[in-house]
Design an enzyme around this catalytic site. Sequence first.
Site, mmCIF file in Angstrom:
data_model
loop_
_atom_site.group_PDB
_atom_site.id
_atom_site.type_symbol
_atom_site.label_atom_id
_atom_site.label_comp_id
_atom_site.label_asym_id
_atom_site.label_seq_id
_atom_site.Cartn_x
_atom_site.Cartn_y
_atom_site.Cartn_z
ATOM 1 N N PHE A 105 -11.291 103.064 -20.401
ATOM 2 C CA PHE A 105 -10.390 101.951 -20.063
ATOM 3 C C PHE A 105 -10.949 101.037 -18.989
ATOM 4 O O PHE A 105 -10.492 99.907 -18.835
ATOM 5 C CB PHE A 105 -9.006 102.474 -19.664
ATOM 6 C CG PHE A 105 -8.858 102.798 -18.209
ATOM 7 C CD1 PHE A 105 -9.228 104.028 -17.707
ATOM 8 C CD2 PHE A 105 -8.351 101.853 -17.326
ATOM 9 C CE1 PHE A 105 -9.107 104.314 -16.354
ATOM 10 C CE2 PHE A 105 -8.215 102.133 -15.976
ATOM 11 C CZ PHE A 105 -8.606 103.371 -15.491
ATOM 12 N N LYS A 106 -11.973 101.487 -18.255
ATOM 13 C CA LYS A 106 -12.568 100.627 -17.223
ATOM 14 C C LYS A 106 -13.087 99.314 -17.828
ATOM 15 O O LYS A 106 -13.169 98.305 -17.143
ATOM 16 C CB LYS A 106 -13.721 101.347 -16.523
ATOM 17 C CG LYS A 106 -13.398 102.711 -15.923
ATOM 18 C CD LYS A 106 -12.744 102.602 -14.575
ATOM 19 C CE LYS A 106 -12.700 103.891 -13.766
ATOM 20 N NZ LYS A 106 -12.088 105.051 -14.386
ATOM 21 N N ASP A 107 -13.436 99.354 -19.122
ATOM 22 C CA ASP A 107 -13.913 98.132 -19.789
ATOM 23 C C ASP A 107 -12.856 97.028 -19.772
ATOM 24 O O ASP A 107 -13.202 95.848 -19.737
ATOM 25 C CB ASP A 107 -14.247 98.420 -21.261
ATOM 26 C CG ASP A 107 -15.518 99.241 -21.444
ATOM 27 O OD1 ASP A 107 -16.459 99.079 -20.642
ATOM 28 O OD2 ASP A 107 -15.561 100.038 -22.400
ATOM 29 N N MET A 118 -13.233 95.418 -16.428
ATOM 30 C CA MET A 118 -14.592 95.010 -16.065
ATOM 31 C C MET A 118 -15.094 93.850 -16.926
ATOM 32 O O MET A 118 -15.758 92.940 -16.432
ATOM 33 C CB MET A 118 -15.511 96.218 -16.202
ATOM 34 C CG MET A 118 -16.578 96.279 -15.152
ATOM 35 S SD MET A 118 -15.963 96.443 -13.479
ATOM 36 C CE MET A 118 -15.896 98.216 -13.320
ATOM 37 N N ARG A 133 -9.020 94.036 -10.838
ATOM 38 C CA ARG A 133 -8.865 95.164 -11.754
ATOM 39 C C ARG A 133 -7.404 95.491 -11.978
ATOM 40 O O ARG A 133 -6.963 95.713 -13.106
ATOM 41 C CB ARG A 133 -9.629 96.397 -11.220
ATOM 42 C CG ARG A 133 -11.104 96.300 -11.529
ATOM 43 C CD ARG A 133 -11.890 97.498 -11.078
ATOM 44 N NE ARG A 133 -11.539 98.745 -11.749
ATOM 45 C CZ ARG A 133 -12.238 99.872 -11.620
ATOM 46 N NH1 ARG A 133 -13.321 99.891 -10.861
ATOM 47 N NH2 ARG A 133 -11.870 100.963 -12.237
#
Length: 459
Positions: A107-109, A112, A222
């Site tokens: 999920f960081k995508d 980012m 974020r």
Amino acid sequence: MKYISTRGLAPETGFAEACLAGLAPDGGLYVPKDWPRIEPARPGEPYAEVAARVLSAFAGDAVPASDMQSICRGAYASFAHQAVAPLTQWGAGTWLMELHHGPTLAFKDVAMQLIAKLYDYLLAKSGDMLTIVCATSGDTGGAAAAAFAGARQSRLVILHPHERVSPVQRLFMTTTGAANILNIATDGDFDDAQSIVKSLFADTGFSRTVNLSGVNSINWARIAAQCVYYATCQAQLRGAPIRFVVPSGNMGDALAGYVAARCGLLTGGFEAVCAVNENDALARLFSAGRMTRTSAVATPSPAMDISVPSNFERLLYEITGRDAGAVRATYAAYAQSGDTALPDGAPTKLSCSGLSAASINNGDTLTEMERFRQETGWLVCPHTAVGTALARRLPARDVATVVLATAAASKFPETVAAATGQDAPLPVRCEALKGQGEVFERVASDLGAVRARVLDFAR
Ligand SMILES: *Cc1c(COP(=O)(O)O)cnc(C)c1O
């Protein structure tokens, strides 16, 4: 739109400055001075359009709406699923929200991909070149590498602990082939790498020389980007009351749910349970009303092996009625003794915030991965399994329970094989990684050595 620090001693600032700075100069975290009201997402409204509306509300005049639209469309074009964050039902009244369709399968995508495009946009005017430095225990580094590869206005330095990230996680960081990325493998563990990065940020001379910036989970951009899938989830479930279960480490993801609710995006009310592994600082915070320092232990869900949930500071600021003095006092006491009670009244307010937390142990996590496979035929990653295991323990109620699936099983094939005996091959779109040569440099776990290498890279 103005941003203020949770510690109250930094001047208020704009959206661009708050995002690019990461941490506020007084050591606090940035939050909007006033929560904007944002129209909830409409069923069928494309993800990138919702993202543009939400981000525009947080950016205010800093980015014209039409520019924000092209930034968001570009960011989410890289996702393998049209819906970006699709819901799939896995039981009676229970869904997974799949957040792992981005380039690096976690999920960081979601944040980012957007941040990299936003930074290029924000910096194009001044022509400034940023040096982004991040320490990673796995997923953040890969997501940052995929997003910033070839960025025009920033170079990226990633520190990972040598031989302590999974082989797949390392491939995502080290095979971009991009000239603006430097991968450093430090001898030492993640905490050592993290403390080197913190020292670099504390060194104001160095920081100014290289135009230092960060993209860790305290970065406001974020949080803003992660509000969006709460909104689209609410639209897909047609305004029904939802209980979110959020696999948590630094609590950025869960806090984004709280923010989404504050801005009017969750029309069915707000409830989110943070699911933590054996690193249960967050669960103890909620149950005991104390912040107690412990060291992180290794678990099957490494992206959640975090002993200080940094985004809790934003929640503390809100539940104390934005009392920056109380936040300062709490964190000063914590820094000094490693153990402090929350301010008077805070535990009660916390229990009314909609958020709560509970821990799942390692054995139950692995058992859950196999149980989930038997019941549904699907493989889940160990972080997601912490969430689904917790979801099963929640009291039955007439609400939709949505577990955030934070990574794809194929990112953790060793754990999947151990828990279920199954192979979890990488999707075809990622297979190419294996043919690419890995590029990284080993550097001693030493501030001076890392500092010198970064200076040289930034020249
Ligand atoms: C980062 C991460 C988490 C934890 O998210 P926080 O925002 O730090 O709470 C959970 N699962 C996966 C797979 C992650 O990469």
